[in-house]
Design a protein around this motif. Structure first.
Motif, PDB file in Angstrom:
ATOM      1  N   MET A   1      38.261   3.236-104.942  1.00 15.95           N
ATOM      2  CA  MET A   1      38.256   2.765-103.564  1.00 15.95           C
ATOM      3  C   MET A   1      37.033   3.300-102.823  1.00 15.95           C
ATOM      4  O   MET A   1      36.398   2.573-102.057  1.00 15.95           O
ATOM      5  N   GLN A   2      36.723   4.564-103.054  1.00 16.83           N
ATOM      6  CA  GLN A   2      35.547   5.177-102.421  1.00 16.83           C
ATOM      7  C   GLN A   2      34.277   4.463-102.878  1.00 16.83           C
ATOM      8  O   GLN A   2      33.402   4.164-102.066  1.00 16.83           O
ATOM      9  N   GLN A   3      34.195   4.158-104.159  1.00 19.66           N
ATOM     10  CA  GLN A   3      33.025   3.472-104.703  1.00 19.66           C
ATOM     11  C   GLN A   3      32.931   2.049-104.137  1.00 19.66           C
ATOM     12  O   GLN A   3      31.848   1.591-103.772  1.00 19.66           O
ATOM     13  N   GLU A   4      34.051   1.373-104.010  1.00 17.93           N
ATOM     14  CA  GLU A   4      34.070   0.026-103.450  1.00 17.93           C
ATOM     15  C   GLU A   4      33.621   0.038-101.984  1.00 17.93           C
ATOM     16  O   GLU A   4      32.831  -0.808-101.561  1.00 17.93           O
ATOM     17  N   ARG A   5      34.107   1.018-101.216  1.00 15.48           N
ATOM     18  CA  ARG A   5      33.684   1.139 -99.822  1.00 15.48           C
ATOM     19  C   ARG A   5      32.190   1.430 -99.731  1.00 15.48           C
ATOM     20  O   ARG A   5      31.495   0.917 -98.852  1.00 15.48           O
ATOM     21  N   TYR A   6      31.693   2.251-100.652  1.00 15.47           N
ATOM     22  CA  TYR A   6      30.268   2.565-100.676  1.00 15.47           C
ATOM     23  C   TYR A   6      29.445   1.300-100.932  1.00 15.47           C
ATOM     24  O   TYR A   6      28.457   1.053-100.245  1.00 15.47           O
ATOM     25  N   PHE A   7      29.855   0.497-101.913  1.00 14.54           N
ATOM     26  CA  PHE A   7      29.118  -0.723-102.229  1.00 14.54           C
ATOM     27  C   PHE A   7      29.166  -1.726-101.079  1.00 14.54           C
ATOM     28  O   PHE A   7      28.184  -2.398-100.785  1.00 14.54           O
ATOM     29  N   LYS A   8      30.304  -1.816-100.390  1.00 13.59           N
ATOM     30  CA  LYS A   8      30.401  -2.702 -99.230  1.00 13.59           C
ATOM     31  C   LYS A   8      29.481  -2.227 -98.110  1.00 13.59           C
ATOM     32  O   LYS A   8      28.798  -3.029 -97.475  1.00 13.59           O
TER      33      LYS A   8
ATOM     34  N   GLN B   1      26.821  -0.384 -98.474  1.00 16.53           N
ATOM     35  CA  GLN B   1      25.458  -0.568 -98.949  1.00 16.53           C
ATOM     36  C   GLN B   1      25.013  -2.021 -98.748  1.00 16.53           C
ATOM     37  O   GLN B   1      23.897  -2.276 -98.286  1.00 16.53           O
ATOM     38  N   LYS B   2      25.893  -2.979 -99.046  1.00 14.43           N
ATOM     39  CA  LYS B   2      25.583  -4.394 -98.846  1.00 14.43           C
ATOM     40  C   LYS B   2      25.394  -4.699 -97.362  1.00 14.43           C
ATOM     41  O   LYS B   2      24.482  -5.428 -96.983  1.00 14.43           O
ATOM     42  N   LYS B   3      26.240  -4.123 -96.518  1.00 11.85           N
ATOM     43  CA  LYS B   3      26.135  -4.348 -95.069  1.00 11.85           C
ATOM     44  C   LYS B   3      24.788  -3.842 -94.553  1.00 11.85           C
ATOM     45  O   LYS B   3      24.120  -4.526 -93.776  1.00 11.85           O
TER      46      LYS B   3
ATOM     47  N   LYS C   1      22.037  -3.471 -96.273  1.00 20.04           N
ATOM     48  CA  LYS C   1      21.003  -4.360 -96.816  1.00 20.04           C
ATOM     49  C   LYS C   1      20.945  -5.656 -96.002  1.00 20.04           C
ATOM     50  O   LYS C   1      19.864  -6.143 -95.684  1.00 20.04           O
ATOM     51  N   ASP C   2      22.102  -6.207 -95.639  1.00 23.80           N
ATOM     52  CA  ASP C   2      22.153  -7.417 -94.820  1.00 23.80           C
ATOM     53  C   ASP C   2      21.550  -7.183 -93.437  1.00 23.80           C
ATOM     54  O   ASP C   2      20.818  -8.022 -92.918  1.00 23.80           O
ATOM     55  N   ILE C   3      21.852  -6.040 -92.837  1.00 20.75           N
ATOM     56  CA  ILE C   3      21.303  -5.706 -91.518  1.00 20.75           C
ATOM     57  C   ILE C   3      19.781  -5.558 -91.605  1.00 20.75           C
ATOM     58  O   ILE C   3      19.053  -6.069 -90.752  1.00 20.75           O
ATOM     59  N   ARG C   4      19.310  -4.896 -92.641  1.00 21.46           N
ATOM     60  CA  ARG C   4      17.860  -4.747 -92.832  1.00 21.46           C
ATOM     61  C   ARG C   4      17.204  -6.117 -92.995  1.00 21.46           C
ATOM     62  O   ARG C   4      16.136  -6.385 -92.436  1.00 21.46           O
TER      63      ARG C   4
ATOM     64  N   MET D   1      24.686 -13.920 -86.241  1.00 22.18           N
ATOM     65  CA  MET D   1      26.138 -14.109 -86.218  1.00 22.18           C
ATOM     66  C   MET D   1      26.759 -13.804 -87.582  1.00 22.18           C
ATOM     67  O   MET D   1      27.853 -13.255 -87.653  1.00 22.18           O
ATOM     68  N   SER D   2      26.072 -14.153 -88.662  1.00 22.82           N
ATOM     69  CA  SER D   2      26.618 -13.889 -89.991  1.00 22.82           C
ATOM     70  C   SER D   2      26.649 -12.400 -90.299  1.00 22.82           C
ATOM     71  O   SER D   2      27.498 -11.937 -91.059  1.00 22.82           O
ATOM     72  N   ILE D   3      25.759 -11.637 -89.698  1.00 26.20           N
ATOM     73  CA  ILE D   3      25.705 -10.197 -89.937  1.00 26.20           C
ATOM     74  C   ILE D   3      26.645  -9.448 -88.999  1.00 26.20           C
ATOM     75  O   ILE D   3      27.468  -8.641 -89.421  1.00 26.20           O
ATOM     76  N   PHE D   4      26.549  -9.710 -87.713  1.00 32.98           N
ATOM     77  CA  PHE D   4      27.286  -8.939 -86.725  1.00 32.98           C
ATOM     78  C   PHE D   4      28.538  -9.654 -86.210  1.00 32.98           C
ATOM     79  O   PHE D   4      29.420  -9.020 -85.640  1.00 32.98           O
ATOM     80  N   GLY D   5      28.589 -10.955 -86.359  1.00 32.27           N
ATOM     81  CA  GLY D   5      29.743 -11.714 -85.904  1.00 32.27           C
ATOM     82  C   GLY D   5      29.930 -11.631 -84.410  1.00 32.27           C
ATOM     83  O   GLY D   5      28.994 -11.378 -83.655  1.00 32.27           O
TER      84      GLY D   5
END
Length: 101
Positions: A12-19, A21-23, A25-28, A74-78
């Protein structure tokens, strides 16, 4: 049994980390998109006003690309930044319940 719980927690910790990390990357990616927009649109405006000042065609680029930039935002921050995100209704209900105390 305890090992199983530790593995689940680790997964679960690893999954939260990957999510997360993706967020990030999307913001960047969004901020890169915004920066390029802010650099290119003035160049387009300059070219338009220099070579064809009687017809302001730069508005098509600015508004078209700006619309795409808005939807990227909108797709990033909604709707969260507008104050009406996923938990908006629940927060409002709690707020009104607390006012009536």
């Amino acid at each position: 049994m305890k090992t199983s719980h530790k593995m689940e927690a680790s997964n679960m910790q690893q999954e939260r980390y990957f999510k997360a990390q993706k967020k990030v990357k999307d913001i960047r990616g969004f901020y890169t998109h915004l920066l390029i927009y802010c650099l290119v649109i003035p160049v387009i405006i300059y070219i338009n006003l220099t070579f064809e000042p009687h017809f302001h065609w730069f508005w098509f680029s600015a508004l078209g690309w700006g619309t795409g930039l808005f939807f990227h935002w909108m797709s990033i921050f909604g709707f969260n930044l507008l104050g009406i995100g996923k938990d908006w209704e629940e927060k409002k209900i709690k707020e009104y319940m607390n006012q009536n105390k």
